[in-house]
Scaffold this motif. Structure first.
Motif, mmCIF file in Angstrom:
data_model
loop_
_atom_site.group_PDB
_atom_site.id
_atom_site.type_symbol
_atom_site.label_atom_id
_atom_site.label_comp_id
_atom_site.label_asym_id
_atom_site.label_seq_id
_atom_site.Cartn_x
_atom_site.Cartn_y
_atom_site.Cartn_z
ATOM 1 N N THR A 198 0.817 -1.220 0.000
ATOM 2 C CA THR A 198 0.000 0.000 0.000
ATOM 3 C C THR A 198 0.849 1.268 0.000
ATOM 4 O O THR A 198 0.416 2.302 -0.510
ATOM 5 N N PHE A 203 -5.362 3.893 3.618
ATOM 6 C CA PHE A 203 -4.754 2.565 3.723
ATOM 7 C C PHE A 203 -4.043 2.289 5.037
ATOM 8 O O PHE A 203 -3.874 1.138 5.407
ATOM 9 N N SER A 261 -0.755 2.580 5.668
ATOM 10 C CA SER A 261 0.307 1.709 5.146
ATOM 11 C C SER A 261 1.268 1.221 6.219
ATOM 12 O O SER A 261 1.856 0.148 6.069
ATOM 13 N N ILE A 316 -8.137 -5.656 2.485
ATOM 14 C CA ILE A 316 -7.537 -4.332 2.633
ATOM 15 C C ILE A 316 -7.743 -3.934 4.092
ATOM 16 O O ILE A 316 -8.854 -4.055 4.617
#
Length: 172
Positions: A56, A76, A78, A102
């Motif tokens: 991501t 996201f 990340s 996700i």
């Protein structure tokens, strides 16, 4: 029985997405760091098992500030969720069904998928090309940040279009 392994040819592949911005324009982004594999019965991709993953933090929308926002916890996150994954459950040459994960949220998705063909390149390697298209709700995966403009339009659409073009190389 799945007896043929295929690895991704990254130089001829991309994982991209498109999302409406302010409901008047479309922003396109890519993941620069991604992997994929396929397992098939010979060269027959019907029933293939496909797996994709993308880092991501490798998101690229050609705008560093936007990319940093997408990597943040608003989207996201990340740092906490460094990878998104897809693992297929079925592929019939037309529809690809699988689990998309996700932010540690997994949902089953159905994508349109087309095997463009299998061919031998000038170096004797067998290649297979797939085009995969679909649409997911980003909110289903915890990507819920949004804002409203003065005119009342939302800034980021809930619907995200996926555009995945991949080429695999058959392993000996």
């Amino acid at each position: 029985m799945k007896n043929t392994n295929w690895t991704l040819d990254n130089t001829h592949s991309e994982i991209a997405f498109k999302v409406k911005h302010m409901m008047i324009s479309t922003v396109t982004g890519h993941f620069e760091d991604f992997q994929a594999t396929a397992k098939t019965d010979g060269d027959d991709f019907n029933g293939a098992v496909l797996e994709f993953s993308a880092k991501t933090a490798s998101i690229n929308t050609k705008n560093k500030d936007r990319d940093a926002h997408l990597q943040s916890d608003d989207f996201f996150n990340s740092e906490k969720f460094p990878e998104m994954k897809f693992v297929s459950k079925s592929f019939n040459g037309d529809k690809l069904v699988g689990d998309l994960t996700i932010r540690d949220i997994t949902k089953e998705v159905t994508l349109d998928a087309e095997l463009n063909g299998v061919a031998v390149d000038p170096y004797g390697q067998t290649k297979a090309g797939l085009e995969i298209r679909g649409e997911v709700s980003r909110k289903d995966f915890g990507l819920t940040w949004n804002a409203v403009t003065e005119a009342g339009s939302i800034v980021v659409s809930d619907k995200v279009k996926l555009v995945v073009d991949v080429q695999f190389t058959k392993q000996a």
